[in-house]
Design an enzyme around this catalytic site. Structure first.
Site, PDB file in Angstrom:
ATOM      1  N   ASP A 147       0.672  -1.160  -0.042  1.00  0.00           N
ATOM      2  CA  ASP A 147       0.056  -0.115  -0.129  1.00  0.00           C
ATOM      3  C   ASP A 147       0.943   1.251  -0.048  1.00  0.00           C
ATOM      4  O   ASP A 147       1.853   1.553   0.910  1.00  0.00           O
ATOM      5  CB  ASP A 147      -0.884   0.025   1.395  1.00  0.00           C
ATOM      6  N   ASP A 251      -2.967   4.696  -2.703  1.00  0.00           N
ATOM      7  CA  ASP A 251      -3.809   5.520  -1.583  1.00  0.00           C
ATOM      8  C   ASP A 251      -4.308   6.893  -2.286  1.00  0.00           C
ATOM      9  O   ASP A 251      -3.417   7.477  -2.675  1.00  0.00           O
ATOM     10  CB  ASP A 251      -3.109   5.735  -0.332  1.00  0.00           C
ATOM     11  N   GLU A 317      -6.811   3.539  -5.517  1.00  0.00           N
ATOM     12  CA  GLU A 317      -8.019   4.111  -4.827  1.00  0.00           C
ATOM     13  C   GLU A 317      -8.589   5.481  -5.237  1.00  0.00           C
ATOM     14  O   GLU A 317      -7.478   6.185  -5.010  1.00  0.00           O
ATOM     15  CB  GLU A 317      -7.683   4.152  -3.243  1.00  0.00           C
ATOM     16  N   HIS A 378     -10.724  -1.644   5.391  1.00  0.00           N
ATOM     17  CA  HIS A 378     -10.492  -1.036   6.516  1.00  0.00           C
ATOM     18  C   HIS A 378     -10.928   0.393   6.887  1.00  0.00           C
ATOM     19  O   HIS A 378     -10.837   1.021   7.855  1.00  0.00           O
ATOM     20  CB  HIS A 378      -8.848  -0.986   6.809  1.00  0.00           C
ATOM     21  N   ASP A 379     -11.886   1.044   5.933  1.00  0.00           N
ATOM     22  CA  ASP A 379     -12.389   2.211   6.183  1.00  0.00           C
ATOM     23  C   ASP A 379     -14.008   2.231   6.308  1.00  0.00           C
ATOM     24  O   ASP A 379     -14.503   3.095   6.561  1.00  0.00           O
ATOM     25  CB  ASP A 379     -12.107   3.319   5.139  1.00  0.00           C
TER      26      ASP A 379
HETATM   27  C1  NOJ Z   1      -7.477   6.178   2.355  1.00  0.00           C
HETATM   28  C2  NOJ Z   1      -7.224   5.036   3.352  1.00  0.00           C
HETATM   29  O1  NOJ Z   1      -7.824   3.941   2.992  1.00  0.00           O
HETATM   30  C3  NOJ Z   1      -7.495   5.827   4.643  1.00  0.00           C
HETATM   31  O2  NOJ Z   1      -7.406   4.630   5.695  1.00  0.00           O
HETATM   32  C4  NOJ Z   1      -6.776   6.587   5.169  1.00  0.00           C
HETATM   33  O3  NOJ Z   1      -6.912   7.402   6.386  1.00  0.00           O
HETATM   34  C5  NOJ Z   1      -6.426   7.863   3.996  1.00  0.00           C
HETATM   35  N1  NOJ Z   1      -6.599   7.241   2.832  1.00  0.00           N
HETATM   36  C6  NOJ Z   1      -5.338   8.648   4.318  1.00  0.00           C
HETATM   37  O4  NOJ Z   1      -4.451   8.117   3.739  1.00  0.00           O
END
Ligand code: NOJ
Length: 603
Positions: A147, A251, A317, A378-379
């Site tokens: 990542d 990311d 992403e 994870h979000d």
């Molecule tokens: C997206 C990531 O999935 C998330 O977990 C992170 O907090 C933010 N980007 C900032 O990097």
């Protein structure tokens, strides 16, 4: 920060934004109108060519390193712990692992705030552990995907410390520094908003300037208009590619470039966020997201990984409309090979709604473009918790995800139906939760929202021993509390039960391996007519191979007509089912409540 009523509305609107890494609604909802299911046409030439890329057979598993397996007994997962569990992943049947970041970091955002891209955070292990890990992963024919938070660093990164030290520091331009509209920190450079809410600028008194951040104030954005920054980050990629990694998850890639002139954002009627557009909070996000330069950057990144053989993977992403996301793939499929598609995570779990998404995505991303459907990460609230922990519905979701065209990404624990946990905001370890700790619990409950991401990041449930077998130390306080469900819901127990969610995943993954048509065949939706609100059906096609998938999203028994004369059952979520329509004299077959089946034409 003043907490006006307006601010509360903005904040809630922003945190509701599932598209931007913040937890979505607890329960399914959608405002979209349904459209009738219909057959998709094949590609323009009418041919049934296979996806040309070598990535079509991938099934990616996401590991959140803090939460997978703790080998040292300190309550935090680590690389050696992951090594212990690689056999499990091989047996599960995945062939690529995406690791949330384990680079050196003060862990303000649990690794998404990197302070050294060339080292490993000590709680996770050492470079030697990394080498061991990649060796063991490759020995099992699995790919390793790191990542890479390119957009920003931690404020603890030496680059930022230098950059912040003075206006004439050689690294000053590595970040985005600007004068305020007035001196002394009283007016920001422009009206931009950070994604988790609030203004996107942090004031630094020593130079009387502001630095831009897209996410949280301790994650300042790098300035990719500076060629040194670009080269530095490309070298970071090469450093890990030289060590054998097979690709990167990128990311918030859509935030890499900002408008050169930093023009004020324009007005949009959109208040609430959605997974289909970046506009929200009455802001269009016209000048800070999805800039043309960012689409070009995707191709430059591809150029870097294309220096290596065999093919290395880029999984982005990014958020926006499907048409915007399509641009990250490049005009000739020469950008990212994959971009996450999040719409399933914020749409009601209904077959007609899902058919509409699939139809739109198939149209925007026809072969050779490869969709990447996700259910959780994870979000986001874990998918099964959006389904009120209904395990039969979770099996339907898995059957769908693993048989749609594209590369599926499974979030750790999803394969055992691990649920979300509840955590208090004021003790949240997730910085987003802490930021909103002043929001009353009752309000969150009433609105059905979750403001901390802690709940989807709890330790993996391996067995019914203390700490769910996550840690070598049964008494240690794990970094996040293990879910109370672990005694009944864990890998060891599910492995023994043929009807478990885990065994459903295993059977599906095996079928996907055995049937190339499931990896790379074309997809055609099948009209479910009067049953379109209960059943999702499609077929996958490659040359003479035809595989049919019928999914019953309802509690009712459904009577359906088989599209082929002699259907041969390949899979059912119901382990007791032996055939599709044995004994039946006509083409009818029945689907039990929440049953999904896969069949082909018998010979
Ligand atoms: C997206 C990531 O999935 C998330 O977990 C992170 O907090 C933010 N980007 C900032 O990097």
């Amino acid at each position: 920060m003043r907490k006006s009523k307006w601010y509360l509305v903005s904040v809630l609107a922003t945190v509701l934004w599932p598209a931007h890494g913040i937890i979505a609604w607890d329960s399914p909802s959608s405002t979209r109108e349904s459209q009738p299911a219909e057959c998709l046409s094949l590609n323009e030439s009418g041919t049934l060519a296979l996806n040309e890329s070598s990535i079509a057979d991938l099934v990616i598993y996401q590991i959140y390193p803090r939460s997978f397996k703790d080998s040292t007994g300190d309550g935090v997962g680590d690389l050696r712990g992951i090594i212990e569990k690689l056999d499990y992943l091989q047996e599960l049947g995945v062939n690529a692992i995406w690791f949330s970041p384990f680079f050196k970091s003060p862990q303000g955002d649990h690794g998404y705030d990197v302070s050294d891209y060339y080292d490993i955070s000590p709680e996770y292990g050492t470079i030697a552990d990394f080498h061991e890990l990649i060796k063991e992963i490759h020995a099992r024919d699995i790919k390793m995907i790191l990542d890479l938070p390119l957009n920003h660093t931690s404020i603890e990164h030496p680059w930022f410390k230098e950059s912040a030290s003075s206006k004439d520091n050689p690294k000053r331009d590595w970040y985005i520094w600007r004068d305020g509209k007035k001196p002394g920190g009283s007016a920001r450079p422009n009206n931009w908003k950070a994604i988790p809410g609030g203004p996107a600028w942090q004031y630094y008194e020593n130079t009387d300037q502001w630095v831009y951040f897209h996410f949280l104030p301790f994650q300042p954005d790098l300035n990719f208009r500076n060629p040194e920054v670009k080269e530095m980050m490309f070298n970071v990629m090469r450093f890990w590619l030289d060590r054998g990694v097979d690709g990167f998850r990128l990311d918030i890639l859509h935030a890499i470039y900002e408008d050169k002139q930093l023009r004020d954002d324009s007005f949009s009627w959109a208040l609430l966020p959605s997974d289909k557009s970046t506009a929200s909070l009455f802001k269009a996000h016209k000048y800070d997201l999805n800039l043309p330069e960012t689409f070009d950057f995707a191709m430059e990144l591809r150029g870097v990984v294309d220096e290596y053989q065999p093919e290395r993977l880029l999984l982005g992403e990014a958020f926006g409309s499907v048409e915007e996301l399509r641009r990250y793939y490049g005009p000739e499929n020469d950008g990212l090979q994959l971009v996450f598609l999040f719409e399933f995570t914020s749409t009601a779990f209904k077959p007609d709604k899902y058919a509409e998404i699939i139809r739109r995505i198939e149209k925007a991303l026809p072969p050779p473009y490869t969709p990447t459907y996700v259910l959780s990460n994870h979000d986001r609230v874990r998918f099964i918790s959006r389904l009120n922990n209904n395990r039969d519905e979770a099996k339907i979701a898995a059957t769908m995800q693993l048989t749609l065209r594209g590369v599926p990404v499974i979030y750790y624990g999803e394969e055992i139906g691990m649920p979300n946990s509840k955590f208090e905001l004021n003790t949240s370890l997730d910085p987003i939760g802490r930021k909103y700790s002043w929001v009353p619990n009752l309000l969150c409950k009433w609105l059905g929202i979750t403001l901390t991401r802690d709940g989807c990041r709890t330790p993996m449930q391996w067995n019914d021993k203390p700490n769910a077998g996550f840690s070598t130390s049964p008494d240690v306080k794990t970094w996040l509390k293990v879910s109370d469900t672990y005694q009944n819901l864990n890998v060891a127990k599910e492995s023994q039960d043929p009807a478990s969610v885990l065994n459903c995943y295993k059977r599906l993954l095996k079928l996907r391996r055995d049937y190339m048509v499931l990896q790379s065949g074309l997809l055609e939706l099948i009209e479910s007519g009067a049953l379109k609100k209960k059943c999702l059906a499609y077929r996958r096609i490659h040359e003479k191979q035809n595989v049919f998938i019928y999914l019953n999203f309802s509690r009712d028994v459904l009577k359906l007509e088989s599209p082929v004369e002699k259907p041969a059952l390949l899979f059912s979520t119901d382990v007791n089912r032996a055939s599709l329509n044995e004994g039946s004299t006509d083409a009818a077959f029945y689907l039990g409540p929440f049953e999904g089946v896969i069949f082909e034409e018998g010979r």
